[in-house]
Design a protein around this motif. Structure first.
Motif, PDB file in Angstrom:
ATOM      1  N   ASN A 250      29.328  52.339  37.193  1.00  0.00           N
ATOM      2  CA  ASN A 250      29.524  52.889  35.849  1.00  0.00           C
ATOM      3  C   ASN A 250      29.980  51.852  34.838  1.00  0.00           C
ATOM      4  O   ASN A 250      30.339  52.194  33.712  1.00  0.00           O
ATOM      5  N   MET A 251      29.986  50.560  35.214  1.00  0.00           N
ATOM      6  CA  MET A 251      30.509  49.529  34.336  1.00  0.00           C
ATOM      7  C   MET A 251      29.538  48.349  34.258  1.00  0.00           C
ATOM      8  O   MET A 251      29.024  47.891  35.282  1.00  0.00           O
ATOM      9  N   ASN A 252      29.311  47.865  33.047  1.00  0.00           N
ATOM     10  CA  ASN A 252      28.506  46.647  32.917  1.00  0.00           C
ATOM     11  C   ASN A 252      29.413  45.427  33.030  1.00  0.00           C
ATOM     12  O   ASN A 252      30.639  45.538  33.142  1.00  0.00           O
ATOM     13  N   ALA A 253      28.820  44.252  32.985  1.00  0.00           N
ATOM     14  CA  ALA A 253      29.579  43.025  33.226  1.00  0.00           C
ATOM     15  C   ALA A 253      30.702  42.845  32.211  1.00  0.00           C
ATOM     16  O   ALA A 253      31.812  42.416  32.564  1.00  0.00           O
ATOM     17  N   ALA A 254      30.446  43.154  30.948  1.00  0.00           N
ATOM     18  CA  ALA A 254      31.476  42.991  29.919  1.00  0.00           C
ATOM     19  C   ALA A 254      32.657  43.905  30.181  1.00  0.00           C
ATOM     20  O   ALA A 254      33.828  43.508  30.013  1.00  0.00           O
ATOM     21  N   GLU A 255      32.386  45.144  30.594  1.00  0.00           N
ATOM     22  CA  GLU A 255      33.468  46.083  30.889  1.00  0.00           C
ATOM     23  C   GLU A 255      34.257  45.643  32.117  1.00  0.00           C
ATOM     24  O   GLU A 255      35.484  45.795  32.169  1.00  0.00           O
ATOM     25  N   VAL A 256      33.557  45.103  33.098  1.00  0.00           N
ATOM     26  CA  VAL A 256      34.234  44.589  34.286  1.00  0.00           C
ATOM     27  C   VAL A 256      35.205  43.477  33.891  1.00  0.00           C
ATOM     28  O   VAL A 256      36.377  43.456  34.312  1.00  0.00           O
ATOM     29  N   THR A 257      34.742  42.551  33.083  1.00  0.00           N
ATOM     30  CA  THR A 257      35.577  41.431  32.652  1.00  0.00           C
ATOM     31  C   THR A 257      36.793  41.911  31.854  1.00  0.00           C
ATOM     32  O   THR A 257      37.893  41.380  31.986  1.00  0.00           O
ATOM     33  N   GLU A 258      36.599  42.933  31.059  1.00  0.00           N
ATOM     34  CA  GLU A 258      37.675  43.439  30.209  1.00  0.00           C
ATOM     35  C   GLU A 258      38.704  44.264  30.974  1.00  0.00           C
ATOM     36  O   GLU A 258      39.912  44.162  30.710  1.00  0.00           O
ATOM     37  N   ARG A 259      38.274  45.066  31.960  1.00  0.00           N
ATOM     38  CA  ARG A 259      39.132  46.118  32.490  1.00  0.00           C
ATOM     39  C   ARG A 259      39.694  45.891  33.888  1.00  0.00           C
ATOM     40  O   ARG A 259      40.758  46.435  34.223  1.00  0.00           O
ATOM     41  N   VAL A 260      39.010  45.134  34.723  1.00  0.00           N
ATOM     42  CA  VAL A 260      39.418  45.067  36.124  1.00  0.00           C
ATOM     43  C   VAL A 260      40.790  44.431  36.281  1.00  0.00           C
ATOM     44  O   VAL A 260      41.667  44.965  36.987  1.00  0.00           O
ATOM     45  N   GLU A 261      41.021  43.306  35.639  1.00  0.00           N
ATOM     46  CA  GLU A 261      42.295  42.609  35.842  1.00  0.00           C
ATOM     47  C   GLU A 261      43.497  43.414  35.362  1.00  0.00           C
ATOM     48  O   GLU A 261      44.496  43.549  36.102  1.00  0.00           O
ATOM     49  N   PRO A 262      43.481  43.990  34.145  1.00  0.00           N
ATOM     50  CA  PRO A 262      44.631  44.806  33.766  1.00  0.00           C
ATOM     51  C   PRO A 262      44.831  46.020  34.655  1.00  0.00           C
ATOM     52  O   PRO A 262      45.967  46.430  34.919  1.00  0.00           O
ATOM     53  N   PHE A 263      43.740  46.611  35.142  1.00  0.00           N
ATOM     54  CA  PHE A 263      43.831  47.772  36.026  1.00  0.00           C
ATOM     55  C   PHE A 263      44.541  47.385  37.318  1.00  0.00           C
ATOM     56  O   PHE A 263      45.487  48.060  37.762  1.00  0.00           O
ATOM     57  N   VAL A 264      44.090  46.299  37.938  1.00  0.00           N
ATOM     58  CA  VAL A 264      44.691  45.857  39.194  1.00  0.00           C
ATOM     59  C   VAL A 264      46.146  45.445  38.990  1.00  0.00           C
ATOM     60  O   VAL A 264      47.024  45.773  39.811  1.00  0.00           O
ATOM     61  N   LYS A 265      46.425  44.744  37.904  1.00  0.00           N
ATOM     62  CA  LYS A 265      47.801  44.286  37.669  1.00  0.00           C
ATOM     63  C   LYS A 265      48.751  45.462  37.471  1.00  0.00           C
ATOM     64  O   LYS A 265      49.916  45.409  37.873  1.00  0.00           O
ATOM     65  N   LYS A 266      48.275  46.527  36.862  1.00  0.00           N
ATOM     66  CA  LYS A 266      49.123  47.708  36.688  1.00  0.00           C
ATOM     67  C   LYS A 266      49.431  48.352  38.038  1.00  0.00           C
ATOM     68  O   LYS A 266      50.576  48.758  38.291  1.00  0.00           O
ATOM     69  N   LEU A 267      48.446  48.439  38.903  1.00  0.00           N
ATOM     70  CA  LEU A 267      48.690  48.978  40.239  1.00  0.00           C
ATOM     71  C   LEU A 267      49.631  48.077  41.030  1.00  0.00           C
ATOM     72  O   LEU A 267      50.557  48.559  41.706  1.00  0.00           O
ATOM     73  N   ARG A 268      49.421  46.780  40.920  1.00  0.00           N
ATOM     74  CA  ARG A 268      50.255  45.849  41.676  1.00  0.00           C
ATOM     75  C   ARG A 268      51.694  45.857  41.175  1.00  0.00           C
ATOM     76  O   ARG A 268      52.640  45.738  41.966  1.00  0.00           O
ATOM     77  N   ALA A 269      51.894  46.034  39.874  1.00  0.00           N
ATOM     78  CA  ALA A 269      53.259  46.100  39.349  1.00  0.00           C
ATOM     79  C   ALA A 269      53.990  47.322  39.894  1.00  0.00           C
ATOM     80  O   ALA A 269      55.196  47.262  40.177  1.00  0.00           O
ATOM     81  N   ALA A 270      53.285  48.435  40.040  1.00  0.00           N
ATOM     82  CA  ALA A 270      53.906  49.662  40.541  1.00  0.00           C
ATOM     83  C   ALA A 270      54.061  49.641  42.056  1.00  0.00           C
ATOM     84  O   ALA A 270      54.999  50.249  42.597  1.00  0.00           O
ATOM     85  N   HIS A 271      53.160  48.954  42.749  1.00  0.00           N
ATOM     86  CA  HIS A 271      53.148  48.937  44.215  1.00  0.00           C
ATOM     87  C   HIS A 271      52.890  47.508  44.698  1.00  0.00           C
ATOM     88  O   HIS A 271      51.750  47.133  44.998  1.00  0.00           O
ATOM     89  N   PRO A 272      53.927  46.703  44.790  1.00  0.00           N
ATOM     90  CA  PRO A 272      53.767  45.278  45.107  1.00  0.00           C
ATOM     91  C   PRO A 272      53.107  44.989  46.442  1.00  0.00           C
ATOM     92  O   PRO A 272      52.511  43.921  46.611  1.00  0.00           O
ATOM     93  N   ARG A 273      53.179  45.924  47.390  1.00  0.00           N
ATOM     94  CA  ARG A 273      52.694  45.627  48.744  1.00  0.00           C
ATOM     95  C   ARG A 273      51.480  46.457  49.159  1.00  0.00           C
ATOM     96  O   ARG A 273      50.968  46.271  50.257  1.00  0.00           O
ATOM     97  N   THR A 274      51.016  47.359  48.317  1.00  0.00           N
ATOM     98  CA  THR A 274      49.895  48.211  48.703  1.00  0.00           C
ATOM     99  C   THR A 274      48.575  47.453  48.583  1.00  0.00           C
ATOM    100  O   THR A 274      48.258  46.934  47.514  1.00  0.00           O
ATOM    101  N   PRO A 275      47.788  47.388  49.648  1.00  0.00           N
ATOM    102  CA  PRO A 275      46.500  46.684  49.571  1.00  0.00           C
ATOM    103  C   PRO A 275      45.571  47.325  48.542  1.00  0.00           C
ATOM    104  O   PRO A 275      45.575  48.548  48.352  1.00  0.00           O
ATOM    105  N   ILE A 276      44.785  46.479  47.885  1.00  0.00           N
ATOM    106  CA  ILE A 276      43.801  46.925  46.897  1.00  0.00           C
ATOM    107  C   ILE A 276      42.454  46.327  47.291  1.00  0.00           C
ATOM    108  O   ILE A 276      42.346  45.120  47.520  1.00  0.00           O
ATOM    109  N   VAL A 277      41.436  47.176  47.375  1.00  0.00           N
ATOM    110  CA  VAL A 277      40.087  46.741  47.726  1.00  0.00           C
ATOM    111  C   VAL A 277      39.191  46.880  46.495  1.00  0.00           C
ATOM    112  O   VAL A 277      39.083  47.970  45.925  1.00  0.00           O
ATOM    113  N   LEU A 278      38.548  45.790  46.095  1.00  0.00           N
ATOM    114  CA  LEU A 278      37.555  45.822  45.029  1.00  0.00           C
ATOM    115  C   LEU A 278      36.175  45.900  45.658  1.00  0.00           C
ATOM    116  O   LEU A 278      35.828  45.079  46.514  1.00  0.00           O
ATOM    117  N   VAL A 279      35.394  46.894  45.247  1.00  0.00           N
ATOM    118  CA  VAL A 279      34.069  47.128  45.839  1.00  0.00           C
ATOM    119  C   VAL A 279      32.993  46.839  44.799  1.00  0.00           C
ATOM    120  O   VAL A 279      33.021  47.373  43.689  1.00  0.00           O
TER     121      VAL A 279
END
Length: 368
Positions: A250-279
């Motif tokens: 559901n995401m083109n390359a520009a959206e991936v570049t814009e959104r993936v890193e902040p999304f992952v960082k928000k999850l990591r800030a809330a859950h420092p040890r929970t594994p995250i899988v990017l597919v």
């Protein structure tokens, strides 16, 4: 329960098993009494919604509408009944889609745990109207067994009840397995939502749940898995064993570049040890010949890999990566329309995910 009883008055019986005489008297139990799994939040507007009521005005209208579908929800129970019935009502009269069977869109799906501890398919509840009553199985050998019942994928659910003969036992199942098993959390698109599985139990998230004996939460939103900030906030509220983020279809390359890193960082800030899988997105089945689809896969996948590498360099740990080329096989037989998996495609997706998830889930159990 009043809803169930009032709806049942207008049921036209459609049996999954041919019957020569009316069934014996049944005792009906709302599955809520048995412990419904697959929901991240309990503060929902309707019983089987997937997002909490408080976010209706915070997420896009399409996401909210799709969150009213019961995709991924399931109930485990134990019974010694030799006959098992079910009755349920769905919210929409659109029971099927042009490329997806009614059994997957609006049906129920029953599995049983064998003596070896494996989950095996047993019966499907075929819907032919919004309110249905079916005999799922009849004349089973005596014995107490664990069962697993999946709810409709692409329809909302008003109620589900399990019926067993008077005198039979029916109760909650025990733990999935030893140790604490927090749910796997999957967030994604129409594919995760269930298109186009023939039965609710054939989505790869459900297959993986049975394979690893783990609960799971399905947050697939058809056409709307876009890694928006409000979804990151919601996912961060939960405490799963692993986050599986599968939004590239559901995401083109520009959206991936814009959104993936902040999304992952928000999850990591809330859950420092929970594994995250990017597919990565699955390769379109016809991309070998259709250049535009091949380019769509190539550009979005390259953008995700670049984001993954930047996150790793930024110090984000427990980050994993699953390539799209591994999801559906290379023979072109895994989809209904080049994009959405058939049952073969979902099984292949489960196999690919299992290679990444097996060590993660083993560690998740051992740490708790």
């Amino acid at each position: 329960m009043m809803l169930a009883l009032s709806c049942a008055m207008f049921v036209r019986i459609s049996s999954a098993q041919p019957a020569t005489q009316p069934p014996a008297a049944l005792r009906w139990t709302n599955i809520r009494e048995l412990g419904v799994e697959g929901q991240g939040w309990q503060d929902t507007e309707a019983v089987y919604d997937r997002l909490p009521a408080r976010v209706e005005d915070k997420v896009r209208a399409a996401v909210w509408r799709l969150s009213r579908h019961s995709a991924g929800m399931h109930v485990r129970f134990t019974t010694d009944a030799t006959n098992i019935h079910a009755r349920w009502a769905v919210t929409s009269s659109n029971l099927a889609m042009p490329h997806m069977a009614a059994t997957g869109v609006s049906g129920l799906d029953l599995y049983v745990r064998t003596d070896k501890g494996e989950w095996r398919w047993l019966a499907v509840g075929k819907p032919d109207q919004q309110t249905n009553s079916v005999a799922l199985v009849a004349n089973l050998p005596p014995g107490r067994r664990d069962y697993l019942l999946y709810l409709p994928l692409y329809n909302g659910t008003h109620f589900v009840e399990v019926g067993v003969p008077e005198g039979a036992t029916l109760g909650k199942a025990g733990p999935w397995g030893p140790g604490t098993r927090r749910p796997m959390l999957f967030y994604g698109t129409s594919i995760l939502h269930g298109a186009c599985a023939s039965r609710p139990g054939m989505v790869h998230s459900a297959i993986l749940g049975r394979r690893f004996n783990f609960p799971h939460i399905n947050l697939g939103f058809s056409g709307n898995g876009r890694m928006e900030p409000e979804l990151a906030d919601l996912l961060a509220e939960l405490d799963p064993s692993v986050y599986v983020l599968d939004c590239l279809p559901n995401m083109n390359a520009a959206e991936v570049t814009e959104r993936v890193e902040p999304f992952v960082k928000k999850l990591r800030a809330a859950h420092p040890r929970t594994p995250i899988v990017l597919v990565e997105d699955r390769n379109y089945a016809d991309a070998f010949l259709v250049a535009s689809k091949r380019e769509r896969n190539t550009t979005s996948q390259a953008a995700l890999k670049a984001a993954y590498e930047r996150l790793r360099k930024a110090g984000v740990k427990d980050l994993h990566y699953l390539k799209g080329a591994d999801l559906l096989g290379d023979d072109g037989e895994g989809t209904v329309d080049s994009s959405h998996p058939n049952d073969l495609g979902f099984m292949r997706q489960a196999d690919a995910h299992a290679k990444v998830l097996a060590p993660i889930l083993k560690k998740a159990v051992s740490q708790r």
